[in-house]
Design a protein around this motif. Structure first.
Motif, PDB file in Angstrom:
ATOM      1  N   PHE A  42      22.680  -9.470 -43.188  1.00  0.00           N
ATOM      2  CA  PHE A  42      24.128 -10.149 -43.083  1.00  0.00           C
ATOM      3  C   PHE A  42      24.279 -11.455 -43.627  1.00  0.00           C
ATOM      4  CE2 PHE A  42      27.182  -7.234 -40.283  1.00  0.00           C
ATOM      5  CZ  PHE A  42      26.431  -6.521 -41.156  1.00  0.00           C
ATOM      6  N   LEU A  43      23.048 -12.610 -43.589  1.00  0.00           N
ATOM      7  CA  LEU A  43      22.832 -13.717 -44.129  1.00  0.00           C
ATOM      8  C   LEU A  43      22.915 -13.429 -45.714  1.00  0.00           C
ATOM      9  CD1 LEU A  43      20.602 -15.095 -41.536  1.00  0.00           C
ATOM     10  CD2 LEU A  43      22.771 -15.296 -41.578  1.00  0.00           C
ATOM     11  N   ASP A  44      22.721 -12.460 -46.331  1.00  0.00           N
ATOM     12  CA  ASP A  44      22.465 -12.634 -47.387  1.00  0.00           C
ATOM     13  C   ASP A  44      22.581 -11.693 -48.233  1.00  0.00           C
ATOM     14  OD1 ASP A  44      19.111 -14.210 -49.457  1.00  0.00           O
ATOM     15  OD2 ASP A  44      19.926 -11.218 -49.912  1.00  0.00           O
ATOM     16  N   GLU A  45      23.370 -11.858 -49.452  1.00  0.00           N
ATOM     17  CA  GLU A  45      23.983 -10.802 -50.105  1.00  0.00           C
ATOM     18  C   GLU A  45      22.242  -9.847 -50.812  1.00  0.00           C
ATOM     19  OE1 GLU A  45      26.013 -10.787 -54.929  1.00  0.00           O
ATOM     20  OE2 GLU A  45      27.424 -11.111 -52.946  1.00  0.00           O
ATOM     21  N   GLU A  46      21.857 -10.365 -51.650  1.00  0.00           N
ATOM     22  CA  GLU A  46      20.361  -9.321 -51.645  1.00  0.00           C
ATOM     23  C   GLU A  46      19.953  -8.563 -50.312  1.00  0.00           C
ATOM     24  OE1 GLU A  46      17.712 -10.945 -54.686  1.00  0.00           O
ATOM     25  OE2 GLU A  46      18.918 -11.311 -56.084  1.00  0.00           O
ATOM     26  N   ARG A  47      19.952  -9.012 -49.259  1.00  0.00           N
ATOM     27  CA  ARG A  47      18.821  -7.587 -48.123  1.00  0.00           C
ATOM     28  C   ARG A  47      19.896  -7.524 -47.798  1.00  0.00           C
ATOM     29  NH1 ARG A  47      15.432  -7.062 -48.968  1.00  0.00           N
ATOM     30  NH2 ARG A  47      15.404  -8.183 -50.146  1.00  0.00           N
ATOM     31  N   TRP A  48      21.332  -7.912 -48.323  1.00  0.00           N
ATOM     32  CA  TRP A  48      22.202  -5.991 -47.867  1.00  0.00           C
ATOM     33  C   TRP A  48      22.699  -5.483 -48.510  1.00  0.00           C
ATOM     34  CZ3 TRP A  48      25.835  -3.620 -45.025  1.00  0.00           C
ATOM     35  CH2 TRP A  48      26.582  -3.198 -45.257  1.00  0.00           C
ATOM     36  N   ALA A  49      22.089  -5.295 -50.371  1.00  0.00           N
ATOM     37  CA  ALA A  49      21.882  -4.201 -51.160  1.00  0.00           C
ATOM     38  C   ALA A  49      20.250  -3.862 -51.022  1.00  0.00           C
ATOM     39  CB  ALA A  49      21.924  -5.651 -52.478  1.00  0.00           C
ATOM     40  N   GLY A  50      19.073  -4.495 -50.092  1.00  0.00           N
ATOM     41  CA  GLY A  50      18.229  -3.614 -50.331  1.00  0.00           C
ATOM     42  C   GLY A  50      18.598  -2.940 -49.322  1.00  0.00           C
ATOM     43  N   ALA A  51      19.466  -3.257 -48.117  1.00  0.00           N
ATOM     44  CA  ALA A  51      19.496  -2.063 -47.042  1.00  0.00           C
ATOM     45  C   ALA A  51      20.377  -1.283 -47.736  1.00  0.00           C
ATOM     46  CB  ALA A  51      20.430  -2.747 -45.935  1.00  0.00           C
ATOM     47  N   ILE A  52      21.216  -1.162 -48.048  1.00  0.00           N
ATOM     48  CA  ILE A  52      22.005  -0.352 -48.628  1.00  0.00           C
ATOM     49  C   ILE A  52      21.530   0.838 -49.817  1.00  0.00           C
ATOM     50  CG2 ILE A  52      24.268  -0.895 -48.194  1.00  0.00           C
ATOM     51  CD1 ILE A  52      24.878  -1.130 -51.072  1.00  0.00           C
ATOM     52  N   THR A  53      20.546   0.159 -50.734  1.00  0.00           N
ATOM     53  CA  THR A  53      19.114   0.921 -51.138  1.00  0.00           C
ATOM     54  C   THR A  53      19.297   1.962 -50.326  1.00  0.00           C
ATOM     55  OG1 THR A  53      18.695  -0.979 -53.376  1.00  0.00           O
ATOM     56  CG2 THR A  53      17.766   0.579 -52.682  1.00  0.00           C
TER      57      THR A  53
END
Length: 244
Positions: A42-53
């Motif tokens: 939740f600190l980083d938008e791209e990490r969130w995207a990586g998770a939901i990917t």
């Protein structure tokens, strides 16, 4: 542990409750891992995207498999739920990654996700229904508008359409429970297989969660900032003592 029994259920063990019981240990473990990883994601938008990917890729493989076995009676029963979650994931990934979202998603795919996708691609209809219990259940039982609002407060630029599974979440959850219980009644020969496969797919889910990359440049910057502040505080304390 008492098994959840859908309203109106009569006689025998309900499949929904039996499947929930079979994944209890795996679900508990998964929740503990998520509690550790989510604050970093939740600190980083791209990490969130990586998770939901990862779960986009899994859901896509699941729904392609269900489409291939659309004539199977168990799949027909499952499809009465009216769920199709891949488009919601794809919409969110497009918002983060832009026009090249598909190729970026493929690069983000972890080894655990690739292994899980291969299993889904070769799964039979009964196995696919058990996988749907896990992958759909995460959004129906654990998702919805409230979860969507919470995540949107963290990443307001994204619509988080992956959580748009139903307007009436209470009704959707009840229908989900009743559908799997009905599958258990109509296809008793697959009851134990569904229990066993649910536990297996829960384990595969946990392997994917463990594989998600949760460290980001934001986390690094925060760590360095905290370290710098700590060093400064120690230096100040030492200087104060020396000056006395």
């Amino acid at each position: 542990m008492e098994e959840p029994v859908p309203a109106g259920h009569i006689g025998g063990r309900p499949l929904y409750g039996s499947m929930m019981k079979s994944i209890d240990a795996g679900h508990t473990f998964g929740n503990r891992v998520r509690m550790i990883k989510l604050p970093l994601i939740f600190l980083d938008e791209e990490r969130w995207a990586g998770a939901i990917t990862q779960f986009f890729l899994l859901s896509e493989a699941l729904e392609k498999g269900l489409a291939q076995h659309a004539a199977h009676p168990m799949v027909i029963k499952l499809k009465e739920l009216g769920l199709e979650v891949t488009p919601g994931y794809a919409s969110d990934l497009c918002e983060v990654y832009g026009a090249e979202w598909r190729s970026i998603a493929e690069r983000e795919k972890t080894t655990a996700t690739a292994h899980y996708v291969e299993i889904l691609q070769s799964a039979d209809p009964v196995q696919l229904c058990a996988a749907a219990f896990i992958l759909y259940g995460a959004l129906v039982v654990g998702g919805g508008k409230q979860t969507q609002a919470k995540v949107k407060s963290i990443f307001p630029r994204i619509e988080h359409k992956l959580f748009d599974v139903a307007d009436d979440m209470k009704g959707a959850r009840q229908k989900f429970k009743n559908t799997f219980t009905a599958i258990g009644k109509e296809f008793p020969e697959h009851f134990e297989t569904m229990e066993r496969e649910a536990a297996r797919f829960m384990l595969l889910n946990n392997c994917v969660v463990l594989s998600i990359r949760c460290w980001s440049s934001t986390a690094t910057k925060m760590t360095l900032t905290v370290a710098a502040v700590s060093i400064a505080a120690v230096a100040t304390a030492v200087a104060f003592r020396l000056a006395r």
